[in-house]
Write a protein that holds these residues in place. Structure first.
Motif, PDB file in Angstrom:
ATOM      1  N   LEU A  37       3.877  16.820   9.227  1.00 57.83           N
ATOM      2  CA  LEU A  37       3.156  15.372   8.803  1.00 57.83           C
ATOM      3  C   LEU A  37       2.401  15.485   7.545  1.00 57.83           C
ATOM      4  CD1 LEU A  37       1.025  15.280  12.341  1.00 57.83           C
ATOM      5  CD2 LEU A  37       2.696  13.425  11.328  1.00 57.83           C
ATOM      6  N   ALA A  38       1.897  16.778   7.136  1.00 59.64           N
ATOM      7  CA  ALA A  38       1.211  16.775   5.881  1.00 59.64           C
ATOM      8  C   ALA A  38       2.466  16.679   4.623  1.00 59.64           C
ATOM      9  CB  ALA A  38       0.760  18.211   5.811  1.00 59.64           C
ATOM     10  N   ALA A  39       3.516  17.090   4.653  1.00 60.59           N
ATOM     11  CA  ALA A  39       4.479  16.928   3.796  1.00 60.59           C
ATOM     12  C   ALA A  39       4.815  15.392   3.703  1.00 60.59           C
ATOM     13  CB  ALA A  39       5.626  17.833   3.933  1.00 60.59           C
ATOM     14  N   GLY A  40       5.073  14.923   4.780  1.00 60.17           N
ATOM     15  CA  GLY A  40       5.240  13.505   4.814  1.00 60.17           C
ATOM     16  C   GLY A  40       4.465  12.618   4.163  1.00 60.17           C
ATOM     17  N   SER A  41       3.000  13.168   4.404  1.00 60.56           N
ATOM     18  CA  SER A  41       1.869  12.256   3.527  1.00 60.56           C
ATOM     19  C   SER A  41       1.830  12.570   2.128  1.00 60.56           C
ATOM     20  CB  SER A  41       0.532  12.884   4.070  1.00 60.56           C
ATOM     21  OG  SER A  41       0.213  12.706   5.429  1.00 60.56           O
ATOM     22  N   PHE A  43       4.630  13.095   0.093  1.00 57.56           N
ATOM     23  CA  PHE A  43       5.922  12.393  -0.228  1.00 57.56           C
ATOM     24  C   PHE A  43       5.695  10.743  -0.143  1.00 57.56           C
ATOM     25  CE2 PHE A  43       8.151  16.231   0.761  1.00 57.56           C
ATOM     26  CZ  PHE A  43       8.445  16.529  -0.737  1.00 57.56           C
ATOM     27  N   ALA A  44       4.943  10.428   0.856  1.00 54.09           N
ATOM     28  CA  ALA A  44       4.589   9.113   1.024  1.00 54.09           C
ATOM     29  C   ALA A  44       3.589   8.547  -0.274  1.00 54.09           C
ATOM     30  CB  ALA A  44       3.916   8.589   2.000  1.00 54.09           C
ATOM     31  N   LEU A  45       2.591   9.447  -0.517  1.00 50.76           N
ATOM     32  CA  LEU A  45       1.751   9.348  -1.650  1.00 50.76           C
ATOM     33  C   LEU A  45       2.500   9.031  -2.923  1.00 50.76           C
ATOM     34  CD1 LEU A  45      -1.458  11.450  -0.713  1.00 50.76           C
ATOM     35  CD2 LEU A  45      -1.208   8.659  -0.746  1.00 50.76           C
ATOM     36  N   LEU A  46       3.340   9.914  -3.060  1.00 53.67           N
ATOM     37  CA  LEU A  46       4.145   9.768  -4.381  1.00 53.67           C
ATOM     38  C   LEU A  46       5.142   8.684  -4.406  1.00 53.67           C
ATOM     39  CD1 LEU A  46       5.410  13.586  -4.547  1.00 53.67           C
ATOM     40  CD2 LEU A  46       3.645  12.346  -5.938  1.00 53.67           C
ATOM     41  N   GLY A  47       5.532   8.139  -3.209  1.00 47.22           N
ATOM     42  CA  GLY A  47       6.441   7.127  -3.167  1.00 47.22           C
ATOM     43  C   GLY A  47       5.554   5.754  -3.361  1.00 47.22           C
ATOM     44  N   ALA A  48       4.530   5.809  -2.554  1.00 48.72           N
ATOM     45  CA  ALA A  48       3.577   4.823  -2.852  1.00 48.72           C
ATOM     46  C   ALA A  48       3.272   4.207  -4.559  1.00 48.72           C
ATOM     47  CB  ALA A  48       2.279   4.961  -2.167  1.00 48.72           C
ATOM     48  N   GLY A  49       2.970   5.433  -5.277  1.00 52.57           N
ATOM     49  CA  GLY A  49       2.654   5.108  -6.650  1.00 52.57           C
ATOM     50  C   GLY A  49       3.954   4.319  -7.240  1.00 52.57           C
ATOM     51  N   ALA A  50       4.888   4.636  -7.050  1.00 51.77           N
ATOM     52  CA  ALA A  50       6.298   3.964  -7.604  1.00 51.77           C
ATOM     53  C   ALA A  50       6.294   2.597  -6.925  1.00 51.77           C
ATOM     54  CB  ALA A  50       7.454   5.043  -7.456  1.00 51.77           C
ATOM     55  N   VAL A  51       5.965   2.241  -5.880  1.00 53.22           N
ATOM     56  CA  VAL A  51       6.077   0.741  -5.127  1.00 53.22           C
ATOM     57  C   VAL A  51       4.952   0.146  -5.762  1.00 53.22           C
ATOM     58  CG1 VAL A  51       5.914  -0.149  -2.926  1.00 53.22           C
ATOM     59  CG2 VAL A  51       7.135   1.941  -3.129  1.00 53.22           C
ATOM     60  N   LEU A  52       3.925   0.691  -5.855  1.00 50.80           N
ATOM     61  CA  LEU A  52       2.674  -0.140  -6.445  1.00 50.80           C
ATOM     62  C   LEU A  52       2.889  -0.529  -7.948  1.00 50.80           C
ATOM     63  CD1 LEU A  52      -0.396   1.391  -4.630  1.00 50.80           C
ATOM     64  CD2 LEU A  52       0.600  -0.606  -4.393  1.00 50.80           C
ATOM     65  N   THR A  53       3.725   0.580  -8.630  1.00 54.14           N
ATOM     66  CA  THR A  53       3.852   0.080  -9.984  1.00 54.14           C
ATOM     67  C   THR A  53       4.790  -1.001 -10.217  1.00 54.14           C
ATOM     68  OG1 THR A  53       3.473   2.499 -10.491  1.00 54.14           O
ATOM     69  CG2 THR A  53       4.762   1.068 -12.211  1.00 54.14           C
ATOM     70  N   ASP A  54       6.008  -0.993  -9.247  1.00 54.10           N
ATOM     71  CA  ASP A  54       6.757  -2.049  -9.334  1.00 54.10           C
ATOM     72  C   ASP A  54       6.201  -3.320  -8.867  1.00 54.10           C
ATOM     73  OD1 ASP A  54       8.644  -0.448 -10.284  1.00 54.10           O
ATOM     74  OD2 ASP A  54       9.825   0.039  -8.199  1.00 54.10           O
TER      75      ASP A  54
END
Length: 81
Positions: A37-41, A43-54
Motif C-alpha cells: 500500500l505504501a509503495a503503491g501510494s 508510485f501513484a504520487l509520481l504518476g499523478a505529477g506526470a498526469v497533471l503536467t499533461d
C-alpha cells in the motif's frame, strides 16, 4: 477522499489481529500488504505529477489564467489616458 483513505488506514492496525486470526495469516503477510500500500501510494504520487503536467498543458486547464488575463486587460483598458 483523503479522509476516507486516512480513516481506513488508521483503523487497520486495530483490526489487524482479528483479520490475521480469521484469515490464518502469519505476521509477515499483512506487513507485506501494508508495504505494498505504501509503495503503491508513492508510485501513484509520481504518476499523478506526470498526469497533471499533461492535463495542465491541455487547452481546457488554464481557465484561471484566462480569467486573470481578462481582468488585467480590462483594468488596463480603464486606466489608459
Amino acid at each position: 477522499m483523503f479522509a476516507v483513505c486516512g480513516a481506513a488506514f488508521a483503523t487497520w492496525p486495530a483490526r489487524l489481529p482479528a483479520v490475521q486470526g480469521r484469515l490464518g495469516l502469519s505476521t509477515s503477510e499483512p506487513a507485506t500488504g501494508l508495504f505494498g500500500l505504501a509503495a503503491g501510494s508513492v508510485f501513484a504520487l509520481l504518476g499523478a505529477g506526470a498526469v497533471l503536467t499533461d492535463w495542465a498543458r491541455s487547452s481546457s486547464w488554464p481557465w484561471w489564467k484566462r480569467s486573470i488575463r481578462s481582468a488585467a486587460s480590462a483594468a488596463e483598458a480603464q486606466h489608459v489616458p
